[in-house]
Design a protein around this motif. Sequence first.
Motif, PDB file in Angstrom:
ATOM      1  N   ARG A 101      42.687  11.342  64.975  1.00  0.00           N
ATOM      2  CA  ARG A 101      42.327  12.735  64.506  1.00  0.00           C
ATOM      3  C   ARG A 101      40.834  13.128  64.361  1.00  0.00           C
ATOM      4  NH1 ARG A 101      40.832  15.311  60.443  1.00  0.00           N
ATOM      5  NH2 ARG A 101      41.097  13.496  59.104  1.00  0.00           N
ATOM      6  N   VAL A 102      40.179  12.055  63.767  1.00  0.00           N
ATOM      7  CA  VAL A 102      38.696  12.186  63.559  1.00  0.00           C
ATOM      8  C   VAL A 102      38.257  12.163  64.986  1.00  0.00           C
ATOM      9  CG1 VAL A 102      36.479  11.163  62.569  1.00  0.00           C
ATOM     10  CG2 VAL A 102      38.515  11.418  61.232  1.00  0.00           C
ATOM     11  N   GLN A 105      38.555  15.380  66.652  1.00  0.00           N
ATOM     12  CA  GLN A 105      37.905  16.484  65.972  1.00  0.00           C
ATOM     13  C   GLN A 105      36.409  16.336  66.546  1.00  0.00           C
ATOM     14  OE1 GLN A 105      38.400  16.600  61.820  1.00  0.00           O
ATOM     15  NE2 GLN A 105      36.713  17.965  61.537  1.00  0.00           N
ATOM     16  N   GLY A 108      35.634  18.403  69.561  1.00  0.00           N
ATOM     17  CA  GLY A 108      36.358  19.606  69.527  1.00  0.00           C
ATOM     18  C   GLY A 108      35.307  20.542  69.513  1.00  0.00           C
ATOM     19  N   ALA A 112      34.581  22.268  65.141  1.00  0.00           N
ATOM     20  CA  ALA A 112      35.473  21.307  64.462  1.00  0.00           C
ATOM     21  C   ALA A 112      35.131  20.956  63.009  1.00  0.00           C
ATOM     22  CB  ALA A 112      35.734  20.348  65.298  1.00  0.00           C
ATOM     23  N   TRP A 113      33.737  20.938  62.833  1.00  0.00           N
ATOM     24  CA  TRP A 113      33.238  20.495  61.681  1.00  0.00           C
ATOM     25  C   TRP A 113      32.979  21.587  60.426  1.00  0.00           C
ATOM     26  CZ3 TRP A 113      34.335  15.477  61.197  1.00  0.00           C
ATOM     27  CH2 TRP A 113      34.668  14.641  62.288  1.00  0.00           C
ATOM     28  N   PHE A 122      43.001  22.526  61.555  1.00  0.00           N
ATOM     29  CA  PHE A 122      42.791  21.260  62.137  1.00  0.00           C
ATOM     30  C   PHE A 122      44.045  20.822  62.475  1.00  0.00           C
ATOM     31  CE2 PHE A 122      39.417  21.459  58.966  1.00  0.00           C
ATOM     32  CZ  PHE A 122      38.384  21.585  59.666  1.00  0.00           C
ATOM     33  N   TYR A 125      44.298  19.210  65.946  1.00  0.00           N
ATOM     34  CA  TYR A 125      43.626  17.769  66.247  1.00  0.00           C
ATOM     35  C   TYR A 125      45.014  16.747  65.776  1.00  0.00           C
ATOM     36  CZ  TYR A 125      39.476  20.366  66.687  1.00  0.00           C
ATOM     37  OH  TYR A 125      38.507  21.139  66.985  1.00  0.00           O
ATOM     38  N   GLU A 126      45.444  16.974  64.670  1.00  0.00           N
ATOM     39  CA  GLU A 126      46.785  16.273  64.392  1.00  0.00           C
ATOM     40  C   GLU A 126      47.636  16.078  65.239  1.00  0.00           C
ATOM     41  OE1 GLU A 126      49.801  15.752  60.548  1.00  0.00           O
ATOM     42  OE2 GLU A 126      47.722  16.183  60.305  1.00  0.00           O
TER      43      GLU A 126
END
Length: 269
Positions: A101-102, A105, A108, A112-113, A122, A125-126
Amino acid sequence: MIRTTGLTKRFGGLTAVDGVDFELGQNELCSLIGPNGAGKTTFFNLLTGTLAPTAGRVEYRENDWVDVTDDGPHETALRGIHRSYQITNVFPTATALENVRVAAQAHGGNDAWKLWRNVSAFGEYEREAREILDRVGLGDETDTVASTLSHGQKRHLEVAVALAGDPDVLLLDEPTAGVSSDAIDQLVELIRNVAEDHSVLLVEHNMDVVMDVSDRVAVLHRGELIADDDPVAVRENPDVQRAYLGGYEADGDGSNAGGNDTGTGGEPA
């Protein structure tokens, strides 16, 4: 999808990559082989922007060929050029799902952050991470802490991390290193699966794997590209035999790791 022209890297008086012209096509699986010190990892580092070349050019095909020679690692990754590493490179205290996932992200974009985004944002992304873990055979290990996975499973997780963000080009650096013979077949099937919809450049010392999965095999020796052809032609090439294979014969059980593996040249592997 990616090509080099006259790509060269010198470290002082040592030439690690020497005028390499190379092209990887769409959805093609090419293995890059050669003795330790041949310049393979340096070549990977030049393709991904980790190292700047001394001379030459790296281009990436988007709608047209784009010069990415001066792009850094983050820029090349956002363009769609992702890689794995010789040494397992995951967050050991995070779960398999969190690792992927990280990574998703990270690809992304800047939004994304943003800390003020609602946590539900989020979810995309998962979802991507779960789909990738299913693809690499780790769908039942989403909540498993990475450090407790077997070595083979960690290699699968590395591929999953590299797949995050939907890259076009995947560079796999010795994915079977340290993997038991029982687990190699699963990794080979995973590599084949990934190559169905990605361009893959594979550095690998296990010659049975190389000959089994590759559309093409390119051979580096002392920084120079000495062969680039189909697996059978490369195996029978006398220059390759002298430089690396040294009488290689297929074992049929994935255990033959090639011939001379102590060549001199640029950097390890």
